[in-house]
Design a protein around this motif. Structure first.
Motif, PDB file in Angstrom:
ATOM      1  N   UNK A  68       0.822  -1.208   0.000  1.00 35.83           N
ATOM      2  CA  UNK A  68       0.000   0.000   0.000  1.00 35.83           C
ATOM      3  C   UNK A  68       0.860   1.264   0.000  1.00 35.83           C
ATOM      4  N   UNK A  69       1.949   1.232   0.754  1.00 32.19           N
ATOM      5  CA  UNK A  69       2.840   2.397   0.767  1.00 32.19           C
ATOM      6  C   UNK A  69       3.474   2.615  -0.606  1.00 32.19           C
ATOM      7  N   UNK A  70       3.825   1.518  -1.279  1.00 29.97           N
ATOM      8  CA  UNK A  70       4.396   1.652  -2.623  1.00 29.97           C
ATOM      9  C   UNK A  70       3.350   2.205  -3.581  1.00 29.97           C
ATOM     10  N   UNK A  71       2.118   1.756  -3.467  1.00 35.52           N
ATOM     11  CA  UNK A  71       1.060   2.253  -4.338  1.00 35.52           C
ATOM     12  C   UNK A  71       0.858   3.758  -4.145  1.00 35.52           C
ATOM     13  N   UNK A  72       0.818   4.183  -2.893  1.00 31.04           N
ATOM     14  CA  UNK A  72       0.621   5.611  -2.619  1.00 31.04           C
ATOM     15  C   UNK A  72       1.810   6.446  -3.102  1.00 31.04           C
ATOM     16  N   UNK A  73       3.019   5.897  -2.968  1.00 31.22           N
ATOM     17  CA  UNK A  73       4.206   6.602  -3.469  1.00 31.22           C
ATOM     18  C   UNK A  73       4.133   6.774  -4.988  1.00 31.22           C
ATOM     19  N   UNK A  74       3.739   5.695  -5.689  1.00 31.90           N
ATOM     20  CA  UNK A  74       3.578   5.790  -7.147  1.00 31.90           C
ATOM     21  C   UNK A  74       2.457   6.763  -7.509  1.00 31.90           C
ATOM     22  N   UNK A  75       1.423   6.776  -6.695  1.00 29.66           N
ATOM     23  CA  UNK A  75       0.300   7.705  -6.952  1.00 29.66           C
ATOM     24  C   UNK A  75       0.775   9.151  -6.883  1.00 29.66           C
TER      25      UNK A  75
ATOM     26  N   UNK B 265       3.710  10.179  -7.583  1.00 30.24           N
ATOM     27  CA  UNK B 265       4.614  10.437  -8.711  1.00 30.24           C
ATOM     28  C   UNK B 265       3.867  10.508 -10.036  1.00 30.24           C
ATOM     29  N   UNK B 266       2.960   9.558 -10.270  1.00 33.79           N
ATOM     30  CA  UNK B 266       2.325   9.444 -11.582  1.00 33.79           C
ATOM     31  C   UNK B 266       0.904   9.986 -11.632  1.00 33.79           C
ATOM     32  N   UNK B 267       0.344  10.325 -10.467  1.00 34.90           N
ATOM     33  CA  UNK B 267      -1.016  10.832 -10.462  1.00 34.90           C
ATOM     34  C   UNK B 267      -2.041   9.717 -10.583  1.00 34.90           C
ATOM     35  N   UNK B 268      -3.255  10.133 -10.908  1.00 30.74           N
ATOM     36  CA  UNK B 268      -4.367   9.191 -11.012  1.00 30.74           C
ATOM     37  C   UNK B 268      -4.088   8.122 -12.074  1.00 30.74           C
ATOM     38  N   UNK B 269      -3.628   8.529 -13.247  1.00 33.27           N
ATOM     39  CA  UNK B 269      -3.322   7.583 -14.320  1.00 33.27           C
ATOM     40  C   UNK B 269      -2.206   8.149 -15.179  1.00 33.27           C
ATOM     41  N   UNK B 270      -1.319   7.273 -15.625  1.00 32.99           N
ATOM     42  CA  UNK B 270      -0.188   7.687 -16.460  1.00 32.99           C
ATOM     43  C   UNK B 270       0.132   6.556 -17.429  1.00 32.99           C
ATOM     44  N   UNK B 271       0.093   6.866 -18.716  1.00 22.93           N
ATOM     45  CA  UNK B 271       0.359   5.871 -19.754  1.00 22.93           C
ATOM     46  C   UNK B 271       1.623   6.264 -20.517  1.00 22.93           C
ATOM     47  N   UNK B 272       2.550   5.327 -20.661  1.00 24.48           N
ATOM     48  CA  UNK B 272       3.775   5.569 -21.404  1.00 24.48           C
ATOM     49  C   UNK B 272       3.481   5.470 -22.905  1.00 24.48           C
ATOM     50  N   UNK B 273       3.614   6.587 -23.603  1.00 26.29           N
ATOM     51  CA  UNK B 273       3.432   6.643 -25.063  1.00 26.29           C
ATOM     52  C   UNK B 273       2.125   5.960 -25.473  1.00 26.29           C
ATOM     53  N   UNK B 274       2.206   4.899 -26.297  1.00 25.45           N
ATOM     54  CA  UNK B 274       1.012   4.211 -26.801  1.00 25.45           C
ATOM     55  C   UNK B 274       0.621   3.012 -25.951  1.00 25.45           C
TER      56      UNK B 274
ATOM     57  N   UNK C 208       2.385  -2.565 -23.270  1.00 22.92           N
ATOM     58  CA  UNK C 208       3.114  -1.431 -22.708  1.00 22.92           C
ATOM     59  C   UNK C 208       2.934  -1.343 -21.212  1.00 22.92           C
ATOM     60  N   UNK C 209       3.249  -0.146 -20.668  1.00 22.38           N
ATOM     61  CA  UNK C 209       3.235   0.055 -19.215  1.00 22.38           C
ATOM     62  C   UNK C 209       2.420   1.286 -18.869  1.00 22.38           C
ATOM     63  N   UNK C 210       1.671   1.167 -17.780  1.00 25.68           N
ATOM     64  CA  UNK C 210       0.884   2.292 -17.277  1.00 25.68           C
ATOM     65  C   UNK C 210       0.809   2.193 -15.763  1.00 25.68           C
ATOM     66  N   UNK C 211       0.514   3.330 -15.124  1.00 28.03           N
ATOM     67  CA  UNK C 211       0.267   3.356 -13.685  1.00 28.03           C
ATOM     68  C   UNK C 211      -1.150   3.877 -13.469  1.00 28.03           C
ATOM     69  N   UNK C 212      -1.947   3.091 -12.742  1.00 22.80           N
ATOM     70  CA  UNK C 212      -3.308   3.481 -12.420  1.00 22.80           C
ATOM     71  C   UNK C 212      -3.443   3.494 -10.907  1.00 22.80           C
ATOM     72  N   UNK C 213      -3.665   4.699 -10.349  1.00 24.00           N
ATOM     73  CA  UNK C 213      -3.739   4.873  -8.890  1.00 24.00           C
ATOM     74  C   UNK C 213      -2.538   4.237  -8.195  1.00 24.00           C
ATOM     75  N   UNK C 214      -1.381   4.327  -8.821  1.00 25.54           N
ATOM     76  CA  UNK C 214      -0.151   3.815  -8.232  1.00 25.54           C
ATOM     77  C   UNK C 214       0.126   2.353  -8.488  1.00 25.54           C
ATOM     78  N   UNK C 215      -0.792   1.646  -9.102  1.00 29.38           N
ATOM     79  CA  UNK C 215      -0.587   0.230  -9.421  1.00 29.38           C
ATOM     80  C   UNK C 215       0.037   0.134 -10.817  1.00 29.38           C
ATOM     81  N   UNK C 216       1.155  -0.546 -10.902  1.00 31.02           N
ATOM     82  CA  UNK C 216       1.863  -0.656 -12.183  1.00 31.02           C
ATOM     83  C   UNK C 216       1.262  -1.807 -13.002  1.00 31.02           C
ATOM     84  N   UNK C 217       0.764  -1.438 -14.191  1.00 33.52           N
ATOM     85  CA  UNK C 217       0.177  -2.423 -15.100  1.00 33.52           C
ATOM     86  C   UNK C 217       1.124  -2.566 -16.282  1.00 33.52           C
TER      87      UNK C 217
END
Length: 552
Positions: A161-168, A170-179, A195-204
């Motif tokens: 949970x702490x890692x998720x909040x830290x990513x949140x 940094x990347x905000x609500x949602x962040x998508x790398x390029x395409x 590809x890679x994206x961050x949604x609420x701090x969860x790395x997809x």
């Protein structure tokens, strides 16, 4: 998560202390209590859950009891992968008398049995720390708890949970790398791009594109992301959903986060709704060498309406003479303007309230300076103030100790004066008042001249008949009757008074005449005149000594 000793447990501690008997904790009880909120305080008065909610009872081995310090003891339950399947959110401790001693509320946990190859089981370790005064002595535990393997399940969940909040952050609500994860049409179907994206701090992270099957309804397409429990780990999971979505918590207590991917209008009209950035490598390198736009920066957000310019990049000019409020001056225009200002000031003499020449200026001290170093100034002055060495230098005007005076230029106040030549001091013609000093007291001789020899005739008038009688006795005396007697030489005679009377005397005029009067000189002498001096060694008005320089 909350944990507490029950009221019955507190009573048991007091009873055992009074009886001088040991307190023996024998069992862990695991239960799944519907609707239990792990954040609420423990109900210390409540008893054990109903038998239908109890999912496991664990007998505590002797070696699974340990002390942390004299006032804290810990009990451990180690459940292997041979036990399962069940979920739990309630954990209790029971003593040898069957009394519920302590309770803990926890988020819903899964315990799965290892059933190869269908299912890989998990191991669960639960530790229960109990603290009260004299805990070690009352329970009789002698094993140091630091020798145990503790349960890190809750701690690891906290790390996630702490890692998720830290990513949140940094990347905000949602962040998508390029395409990454873009929803697109391919051939006769649709897919989510890898590809890679961050949604609420969860790395997809999707290694390769994955097809989206089924009928795609008109409307928004969403990405549903959550952390899924897999064995002893939690990993990112995702799925594509449709319609209006919002974040939610599922029946197992897992939080899901939903962000829009696209707006599906038709198969030929798909609007990308991702919050994407053109990042192709390490994020820190992208920030260090970014060539794209920052949408929220003021420069990026400035519109032509803001600055009243129709075409901002082309609304510029290198001409400093351009007179338009819709054209921006370039640095070339500013440099030209600066040159014009400098050129127009070349040769200007100014007074400064300091003793050093500022940049762009030279001292007006008559010095010889280089013709090549100061070509513009030499072009204006030439050798008017001196030819220097005759070839490579020229002289500056010398203003030291002088007042400036405007060149007459035909006005007639300073006639015949050549430009730029020195003029010595002069005093305007004027008069002074004077006074004479006194010479001292002295005399002047005076006389009248004679006007010829002449006489003045005189006469007396008659006073009537009378006589004078003289006495016979000699001498002078007074006789009876008031007579005076006179004695004359040659004989004595007496004359008697004839009574009181007078004789009038007359004098004739000598005729009209004048007497000349002369005054002699008082002697050779002078009268001294003194004129007092005024001023010092030169003629000058009130003034302030300043430093004159010339612009080159």
């Amino acid at each position: 998560m909350s944990a507490s000793i029950t009221l019955a447990g507190e009573g048991q501690i007091a009873l055992k202390q009074s009886q001088k008997k040991p307190l023996v904790i024998t069992k862990f009880i695991f239960a799944n209590v519907p609707g239990l909120n792990p954040e609420t305080p423990v109900d210390r008065a409540a008893g054990k859950p109903p038998a239908g909610q109890i999912v496991q009872v664990y007998d505590i081995p002797e070696e699974n009891r340990g002390f942390v310090n004299p006032n804290q003891v810990v009990y451990s339950a180690q459940l292997g992968s041979d036990i399962g399947d069940w979920d739990f959110n309630w954990v209790g401790l029971e003593d040898a008398d069957g009394l519920l001693f302590a309770v803990s509320y926890v988020p819903l946990q899964q315990k799965r049995k290892n059933i190869p190859p269908l299912q890989i089981g998990n191991n669960v370790t639960r530790n229960f720390l109990v603290a009260f005064d004299g805990a070690q002595a009352l329970t009789g535990i002698s094993i140091d708890a630091s020798t145990w393997q503790h349960d890190f399940t809750v701690r690891l969940a906290g790390i996630d949970e702490r890692e998720r909040l830290s990513n949140r952050n940094l990347y905000g609500r949602a962040f998508f790398f390029s395409n990454s994860l873009i929803f697109e049409k391919v051939d006769s179907g649709y897919q989510i791009n890898g590809g890679t994206a961050f949604v609420e701090g969860i790395r997809v992270a999707i290694a390769k594109s994955e097809a989206v099957t089924g009928v795609i309804p008109v409307g928004k397409i969403w990405l549903d992301v959550w952390l899924e429990r897999r064995l002893n780990d939690r990993v990112a999971a995702w799925k594509v959903v449709f319609g209006e979505q919002a974040d939610y918590t599922d029946a197992a207590g897992v939080r899901h986060y939903c962000v829009p991917l696209a707006d599906f209008i038709s198969s030929s009209n798909i609007v990308d709704l991702r919050d994407a950035e053109p990042v192709g490598g390490a994020l820190v390198k992208y920030f260090a060498s970014r060539t794209g736009d920052y949408p929220l920066l003021r420069a990026r957000g400035t519109t032509k309406e803001d600055v009243d310019l129709g075409n901002l990049p082309n609304a510029k000019s290198d001409d400093p003479a351009t007179n338009s409020s819709e054209i921006l001056a370039t640095t070339a225009a500013l440099n030209k303007l600066q040159k014009q200002v400098d050129d127009s000031m070349t040769g200007m003499v100014a007074a400064f309230a300091m003793t050093a020449a500022p940049p762009g200026w030279l001292k007006c001290n008559g010095a010889a300076v280089s013709r090549t170093a100061y070509p513009r100034l030499f072009g204006w002055l030439g050798t008017h103030y001196g030819a220097g060495d005759g070839t490579t230098t020229f002289n500056l005007p010398d203003m030291r100790g002088l007042f400036p005076r405007g060149w007459d230029d035909g006005r007639g106040l300073d006639p015949g004066r050549a430009f730029g030549v020195y003029q010595d001091m002069m005093i305007h013609s004027h008069a002074h008042t004077a006074s004479a000093a006194a010479v001292g007291d002295h005399l002047h001789a005076a006389w009248t001249d004679a006007q010829g020899n002449h006489v003045h005739r005189t006469w007396t008038d008659a006073q009537g008949a009378h006589n004078h009688s003289a006495p016979s006795s000699p001498g002078i005396g007074q006789g009876a009757g008031g007579l005076n007697s006179v004695q004359q030489s040659g004989g004595a005679h007496e004359t008697s008074w004839a009574g009181a009377h007078a004789h009038n005397i007359g004098m004739d005029a000598a005729g009209h005449h004048a007497h000349n009067v002369g005054v002699g000189g008082g002697g050779a002498h002078t009268h001294g005149i003194t004129v007092a001096a005024a001023g010092g060694t030169e003629t000058r008005p009130r003034n302030l000594a300043l430093f004159y320089c010339i612009k080159y």
